[in-house]
Design a protein around this motif. Structure first.
Motif, PDB file in Angstrom:
ATOM      1  N   THR A 105       0.783  -1.240   0.000  1.00 19.68           N
ATOM      2  CA  THR A 105       0.000   0.000   0.000  1.00 19.68           C
ATOM      3  C   THR A 105       0.811   1.284   0.000  1.00 19.68           C
ATOM      4  O   THR A 105       0.292   2.321  -0.393  1.00 19.68           O
ATOM      5  CB  THR A 105      -0.921   0.061   1.233  1.00 19.68           C
ATOM      6  OG1 THR A 105      -0.119  -0.123   2.397  1.00 19.68           O
ATOM      7  CG2 THR A 105      -1.977  -0.996   1.179  1.00 19.68           C
ATOM      8  N   LEU A 108       1.104   3.717  -2.935  1.00 17.79           N
ATOM      9  CA  LEU A 108      -0.089   4.420  -3.391  1.00 17.79           C
ATOM     10  C   LEU A 108      -0.397   5.587  -2.471  1.00 17.79           C
ATOM     11  O   LEU A 108       0.280   5.823  -1.493  1.00 17.79           O
ATOM     12  CB  LEU A 108      -1.263   3.437  -3.418  1.00 17.79           C
ATOM     13  CG  LEU A 108      -0.992   2.181  -4.239  1.00 17.79           C
ATOM     14  CD1 LEU A 108      -2.035   1.129  -3.936  1.00 17.79           C
ATOM     15  CD2 LEU A 108      -0.983   2.521  -5.708  1.00 17.79           C
ATOM     16  N   TYR A 112      -5.597   4.976   0.230  1.00 17.88           N
ATOM     17  CA  TYR A 112      -5.554   3.518   0.121  1.00 17.88           C
ATOM     18  C   TYR A 112      -4.966   2.908   1.386  1.00 17.88           C
ATOM     19  O   TYR A 112      -5.424   1.885   1.887  1.00 17.88           O
ATOM     20  CB  TYR A 112      -4.708   3.089  -1.073  1.00 17.88           C
ATOM     21  CG  TYR A 112      -5.229   3.556  -2.391  1.00 17.88           C
ATOM     22  CD1 TYR A 112      -5.949   2.694  -3.209  1.00 17.88           C
ATOM     23  CD2 TYR A 112      -5.012   4.849  -2.825  1.00 17.88           C
ATOM     24  CE1 TYR A 112      -6.433   3.120  -4.429  1.00 17.88           C
ATOM     25  CE2 TYR A 112      -5.499   5.283  -4.040  1.00 17.88           C
ATOM     26  CZ  TYR A 112      -6.210   4.410  -4.845  1.00 17.88           C
ATOM     27  OH  TYR A 112      -6.691   4.838  -6.042  1.00 17.88           O
ATOM     28  N   PHE A 116      -6.896   0.401   3.880  1.00 17.96           N
ATOM     29  CA  PHE A 116      -6.376  -0.947   4.052  1.00 17.96           C
ATOM     30  C   PHE A 116      -6.086  -1.248   5.516  1.00 17.96           C
ATOM     31  O   PHE A 116      -6.468  -2.291   6.031  1.00 17.96           O
ATOM     32  CB  PHE A 116      -5.120  -1.168   3.215  1.00 17.96           C
ATOM     33  CG  PHE A 116      -4.762  -2.609   3.111  1.00 17.96           C
ATOM     34  CD1 PHE A 116      -5.413  -3.429   2.208  1.00 17.96           C
ATOM     35  CD2 PHE A 116      -3.821  -3.167   3.950  1.00 17.96           C
ATOM     36  CE1 PHE A 116      -5.125  -4.771   2.138  1.00 17.96           C
ATOM     37  CE2 PHE A 116      -3.524  -4.508   3.891  1.00 17.96           C
ATOM     38  CZ  PHE A 116      -4.183  -5.313   2.976  1.00 17.96           C
TER      39      PHE A 116
ATOM     40  N   ILE B 230     -12.858   2.112  -5.055  1.00 16.41           N
ATOM     41  CA  ILE B 230     -11.480   1.996  -5.525  1.00 16.41           C
ATOM     42  C   ILE B 230     -11.378   0.956  -6.635  1.00 16.41           C
ATOM     43  O   ILE B 230     -10.704   1.156  -7.636  1.00 16.41           O
ATOM     44  CB  ILE B 230     -10.551   1.670  -4.352  1.00 16.41           C
ATOM     45  CG1 ILE B 230     -10.441   2.899  -3.468  1.00 16.41           C
ATOM     46  CG2 ILE B 230      -9.171   1.237  -4.846  1.00 16.41           C
ATOM     47  CD1 ILE B 230      -9.744   2.675  -2.171  1.00 16.41           C
ATOM     48  N   LEU B 275      -5.226  -3.549  -5.326  1.00 16.05           N
ATOM     49  CA  LEU B 275      -4.121  -2.659  -4.961  1.00 16.05           C
ATOM     50  C   LEU B 275      -2.829  -3.106  -5.624  1.00 16.05           C
ATOM     51  O   LEU B 275      -2.031  -2.302  -6.082  1.00 16.05           O
ATOM     52  CB  LEU B 275      -3.914  -2.635  -3.448  1.00 16.05           C
ATOM     53  CG  LEU B 275      -4.948  -1.888  -2.623  1.00 16.05           C
ATOM     54  CD1 LEU B 275      -4.526  -1.845  -1.166  1.00 16.05           C
ATOM     55  CD2 LEU B 275      -5.123  -0.471  -3.137  1.00 16.05           C
ATOM     56  N   PRO B 279      -4.237  -0.720  -9.296  1.00 20.46           N
ATOM     57  CA  PRO B 279      -4.602   0.342  -8.353  1.00 20.46           C
ATOM     58  C   PRO B 279      -5.396   1.471  -9.011  1.00 20.46           C
ATOM     59  O   PRO B 279      -6.020   2.253  -8.335  1.00 20.46           O
ATOM     60  CB  PRO B 279      -3.258   0.851  -7.831  1.00 20.46           C
ATOM     61  CG  PRO B 279      -2.246   0.345  -8.781  1.00 20.46           C
ATOM     62  CD  PRO B 279      -2.797  -0.889  -9.410  1.00 20.46           C
TER      63      PRO B 279
END
Lengths: 311, 288, 243
Positions: A105, A108, A112, A116, B230, B275, B279
């Motif tokens: 993660t 990003l 995000y 997460f 997302i 992700l 992403p």
């Protein structure tokens, strides 16, 4: 690396402060010691949280997940391994989990990462519950001869370790790299910094510390079950305390932990249903009134005093 | 087949909720983590209306929508607009709005706890079964799905055909350029935020006809909506719908074949996959 | 011919449907100052961003002493000794002037740390004309001084290739002369420089060679005098009537 006079003075003060704190169990063995354990726990968690989130501005809500993993390490291993080995093992598990989460993660944007980490505790909890249901096991008993005072000393030692780590990181290239990343990630990359690696490395610190904290506190629960070990509220409390105190300074979170612990203690014993409301209000206070915490406020006041002196 | 249809029925309502969040994040640039509480509040409203006055949830939504619209408009104007104004960078706005909406989320839970207590609430509305392709499903689920499809369709048409809809899409694509061509970004951001809240609250009212809710379930829906947004891509209506249906199906498959306790974990694994590999969302272009 | 320090072959960048940089080819030799010119929006800054690794290429490749650097992340390119300034000055707001320069010295091409890095930063500040201002906060600086800080940070890792993105833009005539002298001194130290520039005086007095871009494509290459009298170039800047 050399120590200046101020460094030495701060070091002596810190050792003295820890020495005084270590005396608490001799004075009281009931209410105040219990509160001492809570404060030591949150100090450890919030300070290590701020080590990562202070410079990078990423908001991690993974504390509960790491903490829960730590309690389970103790819960599963207490029959086989000595306690100190379990604390170390929890640290390793926490760091590895943090590295995995970070790798997935931290490349990003911050949103995000928040999302997460927000669900991470729930994810681990559901998986453990499922495994337990399938193996017919319900919870785990953690029976040790470690009493409240022992837990307190362990936590105090961990807190000292966190402060030392934070201080060392602050003086290291890694710490400097993270300050640059926090200011401008593009400049950081163009100055030769491997930004992803630096962030992942630093995220492993709160991961390891939270897992170790969980491992130390497991004997206090005696009986561990997933909903207790992975309570998501812990993550939020840590965020509030760290930001209330100020994540930009090593001592900042401590300033947030103490009053907020007392506040929550008072609210939960008098109005047990209103704790969520208090947590909500605390978030708003942070955003609208204290965006850089008490530490930021102190810095601002000091700055103004200095300015006035020069005129 | 049975599982697939149940999944799609569930996914329909998810699409509605996620559409609300997507409007708020895509246009107003606020990742609203109190979204789930708005949903639960919508559910409460439908519950009270039904138990007190036997008012059908299908009619309640015409009350829920304007109330939620007004409430969200006020929240945006009073609490979030100042954050937008003071933010120097996108990252700072992100952090501030995350913390502020967490605060709102906890306050929402706290208020609902003190007014309604911590009990689960549910009511029986249209709890009869209908037959579809040889299997039976709850009429309330089917009706919710139909309503969700209608609302999503109306929203899609409005965004693509109407003038304000076009402006809103312009802001979502390029907020600074939108300002240059004379679009009132402030006004329309508030509008989009309020509209998003209204859509979510309606979704809550619909979902309460067949799911049991309580004051603190909001965060679960927030998480699911976030994952859908997302996965589908921010500001992408088509992507949101596909992602919502996928999530609905995945959850139903996991719940019926593996364990109902693992639904969120499954959603999470899917999120992790997104992700790691896409992403930018299912249909998103590679970021340049 | 000796291996060029930098060599671009077929370098292309697309943003969605827009081709910002289209099949650029050019070489830069050691100790050369190459100007990258062109009207606004012709793709000069994008080209620089591709070289520094700020953006990934759509196709083509860039090599540094014959080794491919396109596709590497920005930090690796920086560590190979290619360092840049930004079109809009980017400084680290939480740090003072000296720390801003130290930031460039610690992780890049040639690394320094501790007192060594501090001393090095002070020397560089002296060199760019900010001697003794190391302890100042960024807020106290004038515009040209912020540009000097950024240049000092860029120089701090002792790069062999410098990419200057409109470093002289926005300076008044006196400051411009100082700036030109400074860049000349960097060339005399043996550095290779690519500069994106609009200011013609600066181009004439600094550049050994110029590459002119229009709408993402190279339209001319040669000495400043050659390219500035080139028909294509005049047309790109002024329109058909003047060509």
């Amino acid at each position: 690396m050399s120590l200046t006079g101020t460094d030495l003075r701060n070091l002596c003060l810190a050792i003295l402060a820890f020495g005084v704190c270590a005396l608490l169990p001799f004075g009281d063995n009931g209410y105040w010691l219990g509160l001492g354990v809570t404060i030591a726990m949150f100090t450890t968690l919030a300070t290590s949280w701020a080590l990562f989130s202070g410079p990078t501005h990423y908001i991690s809500l993974a504390t509960a997940a790491f903490f829960g993993v730590g309690t389970y390490v103790t819960g599963l291993g207490i029959e086989t391994f000595p306690f100190w080995a379990l604390v170390g093992l929890a640290g390793i598990f926490g760091a590895v989990l943090a590295a995995l989460v970070g790798l997935a993660t931290l490349r990003l944007s911050g949103v995000y990462f928040v999302i997460f980490t927000l669900g991470l505790a729930e994810l681990v909890r559901q998986v453990i519950t499922w495994v337990q249901n399938n193996t017919g096991q319900k919870g785990l008993y953690v029976l040790t001869d470690l009493d409240e005072a022992g837990i307190y000393w362990w936590l105090l030692g961990l807190a000292a370790l966190v402060f030392l780590t934070g201080w060392l990181i602050g003086r290291s290239r890694l710490g400097f790299a993270l300050r640059i990343i926090g200011d401008d990630e593009t400049v950081a990359a163009h100055s030769g910094i491997n930004t992803a690696r630096a962030k992942v490395l630093l995220f492993m610190v709160p991961g390891a510390v939270a897992a170790m904290t969980g491992a130390i506190l497991a004997p206090r629960y005696v009986y561990i079950e997933p909903s207790l070990a992975f309570a998501p509220i812990l993550s939020f409390q840590v965020v509030i305390m760290a930001l209330l105190g100020g994540a930009s300074r090593l001592w900042g979170p401590l300033v947030g932990v103490i009053p907020f612990t007392f506040l929550l203690e008072a609210v939960s014993s008098n109005f047990p249903n209103q704790t969520t409301l208090v947590i909500g209000m605390a978030f708003l206070v942070i955003v609208y009134l204290l965006p850089s915490g008490f530490a930021g406020l102190v810095d601002k006041v000091m700055h103004q005093v200095k300015k006035r002196e020069t005129f | 087949m049975d599982i697939l249809i149940t999944g799609i029925l569930l996914g329909g309502t998810y699409a509605l909720i996620a559409m609300g969040l997507n409007l708020q994040y895509g246009v107003a640039r606020i990742m609203n983590l109190a979204n789930g509480e708005i949903l639960v509040a919508g559910g409460y409203f439908a519950f009270i209306a039904y138990t007190a006055t036997q008012l059908s949830p299908i009619l309640t939504i015409f009350l829920v929508a304007p109330i939620a619209f007004a409430l969200n408009w006020l929240i945006y104007r009073i609490m979030l607009q100042p954050l937008v104004n003071r933010a120097k960078t996108r990252g700072q706005l992100e952090t501030d709005s995350i913390l502020a909406t967490f605060g709102l989320s906890f306050i929402g839970v706290g208020l609902m706890l003190s007014f309604f207590g911590g009990d689960y609430f549910s009511y029986s509305f249209m709890a009869v079964s209908v037959e579809l392709l040889g299997n039976t499903y709850g009429a309330n689920r089917v009706l919710s799905f139909v309503m969700a499809v209608l609302i999503c369709g109306a929203l899609y048409l409005w965004l693509n055909r109407s003038r304000p809809g076009l402006s809103i899409r312009a802001i979502a694509t390029a907020p600074t350029s939108a300002r240059l061509v004379g679009i009132d970004v402030k006004h329309l951001s508030a509008l989009a935020f309020a509209l998003g809240g209204a859509v979510t609250a309606v979704g809550g009212a619909l979902i309460s006809t067949y799911l049991t809710l309580d004051a603190s379930t909001g965060v679960v829906f927030t998480l699911k909506a976030l994952i859908i947004v997302i996965m589908g891509g921010v500001g992408d209506v088509r992507g949101t719908i596909v992602a919502a249906l996928l999530l609905g199906i995945l959850e139903t498959v996991v719940a019926s074949l593996l364990d109902p306790g693992l639904t969120l974990a499954a959603a999470y694994v899917m999120f992790l996959g997104i992700l790691l590999f896409r992403p930018q969302g299912l249909f998103g272009k590679k970021p340049t | 011919m000796a291996t060029p320090v930098l060599s671009l072959r077929g370098v292309t960048k697309r943003f969605g449907g827009l081709v910002a940089v289209n099949a650029m080819d050019f070489d830069v030799s050691e100790r050369e100052v190459v100007g990258l010119l062109g009207p606004n929006g012709s793709g000069k800054s994008t080209t620089l961003n591709l070289v520094s690794g700020a953006l990934p290429l759509t196709s083509g490749h860039i090599s540094h002493w014959g080794n491919r650097i396109s596709g590497l992340p920005a930090q690796d390119i920086n560590r190979k000794g290619v360092s840049r300034t930004f079109q809009l000055v980017r400084l680290l707001q939480s740090m003072n002037v000296r720390e801003n320069v130290v930031a460039g010295a610690v992780f890049g091409h040639r690394r320094r740390w501790g007192q060594d890095a501090q001393d090095h930063a002070d020397q560089l500040l002296e060199k760019v004309g900010l001697g003794g201002k190391g302890d100042m906060a960024l807020g106290q600086l004038t515009y040209i001084d912020t540009k000097r800080v950024e240049l000092a940070r860029t120089l701090a890792s002792d790069p062999k290739v410098l990419l200057l993105d409109e470093w002289l833009a926005g300076l008044n005539p006196t400051e411009m002369q100082i700036g030109i002298t400074l860049i000349k001194s960097l060339r005399d130290e043996g550095r290779t420089i690519i500069l994106v520039e609009h200011v013609m005086d600066a181009i004439r007095s600094l550049c050994d060679r110029c590459v002119v871009m229009a709408a993402g494509t190279k339209i001319a290459e040669g000495t400043p005098t050659q390219v500035l009298s080139d028909k294509e170039v005049i047309r790109a800047y002024l329109g058909d009537d003047y060509a």
